[in-house]
Design a protein around this motif. Structure first.
Motif, PDB file in Angstrom:
ATOM      1  N   CYS A 188       0.748  -0.929   0.488  1.00  0.00           N
ATOM      2  CA  CYS A 188       0.072  -0.377  -0.253  1.00  0.00           C
ATOM      3  C   CYS A 188       0.759   1.406   0.004  1.00  0.00           C
ATOM      4  O   CYS A 188       1.683   1.528   0.787  1.00  0.00           O
ATOM      5  CB  CYS A 188      -0.939  -0.115   0.743  1.00  0.00           C
ATOM      6  SG  CYS A 188      -1.968   1.502   1.409  1.00  0.00           S
ATOM      7  N   LEU A 222      -1.753  -1.387  -3.680  1.00  0.00           N
ATOM      8  CA  LEU A 222      -2.875  -1.046  -3.882  1.00  0.00           C
ATOM      9  C   LEU A 222      -2.138   0.834  -3.737  1.00  0.00           C
ATOM     10  O   LEU A 222      -0.980   1.140  -3.269  1.00  0.00           O
ATOM     11  CB  LEU A 222      -2.833  -0.815  -1.733  1.00  0.00           C
ATOM     12  CG  LEU A 222      -4.358  -2.137  -1.902  1.00  0.00           C
ATOM     13  CD1 LEU A 222      -4.471  -2.114  -0.293  1.00  0.00           C
ATOM     14  CD2 LEU A 222      -4.930  -2.395  -2.964  1.00  0.00           C
ATOM     15  N   LYS A 280      -9.466   0.046   1.559  1.00  0.00           N
ATOM     16  CA  LYS A 280      -8.113  -0.323   1.744  1.00  0.00           C
ATOM     17  C   LYS A 280      -7.971  -0.744   3.468  1.00  0.00           C
ATOM     18  O   LYS A 280      -7.125  -1.743   3.263  1.00  0.00           O
ATOM     19  CB  LYS A 280      -6.925   1.247   2.026  1.00  0.00           C
ATOM     20  CG  LYS A 280      -5.654   0.876   2.557  1.00  0.00           C
ATOM     21  CD  LYS A 280      -5.497   2.311   2.953  1.00  0.00           C
ATOM     22  CE  LYS A 280      -4.968   2.635   4.010  1.00  0.00           C
ATOM     23  NZ  LYS A 280      -4.653   4.329   4.187  1.00  0.00           N
ATOM     24  N   HIS A 327       1.826  -7.641   5.318  1.00  0.00           N
ATOM     25  CA  HIS A 327       1.979  -6.670   4.066  1.00  0.00           C
ATOM     26  C   HIS A 327       3.501  -6.222   3.689  1.00  0.00           C
ATOM     27  O   HIS A 327       4.525  -6.305   5.087  1.00  0.00           O
ATOM     28  CB  HIS A 327       1.593  -5.529   5.024  1.00  0.00           C
ATOM     29  CG  HIS A 327       1.693  -4.231   5.027  1.00  0.00           C
ATOM     30  ND1 HIS A 327       2.698  -3.221   5.490  1.00  0.00           N
ATOM     31  CD2 HIS A 327       1.289  -3.080   3.835  1.00  0.00           C
ATOM     32  CE1 HIS A 327       3.324  -1.800   4.827  1.00  0.00           C
ATOM     33  NE2 HIS A 327       2.027  -1.933   3.595  1.00  0.00           N
TER      34      HIS A 327
END
Length: 366
Positions: free
Chosen positions: A194, A225, A253, A263
């Protein structure tokens, strides 16, 4: 208190990021506590030159390059004698307020991160060399003559290399969404990245790490993302199992980050790495490169740092992901950071305690 904060961007700026979130969260709490708070920032198309938002005033003038000059002009015409504390919030280029505020107001710098290696990623070769070896060292040496607040130990250490010794580390903050999303984890092993698709975030390293890890986890999937200048080229070259979702809403998100098993973060450097904190607050651990800022947020969040190479990330991903799939970590309160209420109070206390008293003559407001 009457407080002036200088930052080249405010939250309305299209290039705003974690530093501006930090600023907004702190300033509206200072205003709610009864302080008179003003933020000076660069002009933003479609936004007024003077407005009040969440209880504090925003003055906008100048561009990315001229906002520093405009801040001094505004100070001479409208600010002198009207503030008790000036906070020079530094994003690569300081305002050097301690050199021109001389009316009795105390000054202190707030630094999120230094630029250093990022010069060679974001600037042409000639400017990058000049910025890395001449401009930034000069700016930071001058800044270090006064007191500085830093948002991580990594930033404190970086500033010390440039001669800043009066540096106080202040906390980072995060408030998880309410209610906290708790969707089921994906059935298929899933990693998420992200961030903006820009070179200094190194999204290509994350993609390469997942490709390598797929040798041991064949059905591994990666969600990418974020928008940015590299989005189109990365999407066109995406290998199997890599999905580019572009910019998504905050709710989407959070949902996607909560559903992923891990992540991944690979920036060149950060001031802290707020996205790591967000992921941890949603119950998703991080594997990150062991670089300034990311190491601070990742360790605080109970994640894992690895040498900054896709091979190292891939090896750790293949080693740790099976265990996280069997038993996902519980959401970590504030993602390993602190509540914004605590940050705002601690920051103001530190600023009052460590701010520099100017040597110039005192002036009385008209």
């Amino acid at each position: 208190m009457r407080i002036l904060v200088l930052n080249w961007r405010d939250l309305s700026h299209p290039a705003s990021g974690g530093a501006e979130v930090y600023t907004e969260q702190v300033l509206r709490r200072w205003a709610a506590a009864g302080h008179q708070v003003t933020l000076f920032a660069a002009a933003v198309t479609g936004h007024p030159a003077d407005e009040v938002r969440d209880g504090y005033r925003i003055i906008r003038a100048g561009s990315r390059f001229t906002v520093y000059r405009e801040a001094q002009r505004w100070w001479r015409r409208h600010g002198r004698g009207r503030f008790d504390l000036v906070v020079d919030e530094t994003n690569t280029v300081p305002f050097h307020a301690h050199e021109w505020v001389n009316d009795g107001a105390r000054t202190i710098a707030l630094v999120h991160q230094t630029c250093e290696e990022i010069w060679h990623i974001n600037a042409p070769p000639g400017l990058a060399h000049l910025g890395r070896h001449r401009l930034e060292p000069n700016w930071l040496r001058r800044l270090g003559r006064g007191p500085v607040l830093a948002v991580s130990e990594s930033t404190r250490q970086a500033l010390a290399r440039f001669g800043a010794h009066d540096v106080t580390v202040v906390p980072e903050g995060y408030e998880p969404p309410v209610p906290l999303p708790r969707p089921a984890k994906e059935h298929r092993p899933t990693a998420v990245f992200c961030g903006r698709m820009v070179n200094y975030k190194r999204p290509s390293d994350v993609i390469r790490a997942v490709e390598l890890a797929r040798g041991r986890i064949p059905d591994l999937r990666l969600w990418m993302l974020g928008g940015g200048p590299l989005l189109e080229s990365l999407t066109e070259a995406a290998p199997r199992g890599v999905e580019f979702l572009g910019r998504v809403s905050e709710a989407d998100k959070h949902d996607l980050m909560a559903r992923a098993h891990v992540h991944l973060a690979a920036s060149v450097r950060e001031g802290w790495g707020l996205v790591v904190t967000e992921a941890a607050a949603l119950g998703t651990p991080t594997i990150a490169y062991d670089v300034p800022g990311l190491r601070d947020s990742t360790r605080a969040a109970g994640g894992i740092v690895v040498p900054p190479r896709p091979e190292a990330m891939a090896d750790q991903l293949a080693t740790s992901l099976p265990g996280w799939r069997r038993q996902s970590p519980e959401p970590l309160p504030h993602g390993g950071a602190h509540s914004w209420d605590e940050v705002a109070a601690t920051l103001l206390t530190a600023a009052e305690k460590h701010a520099r008293v100017p040597r110039g003559p005192m002036r009385v407001a008209a």
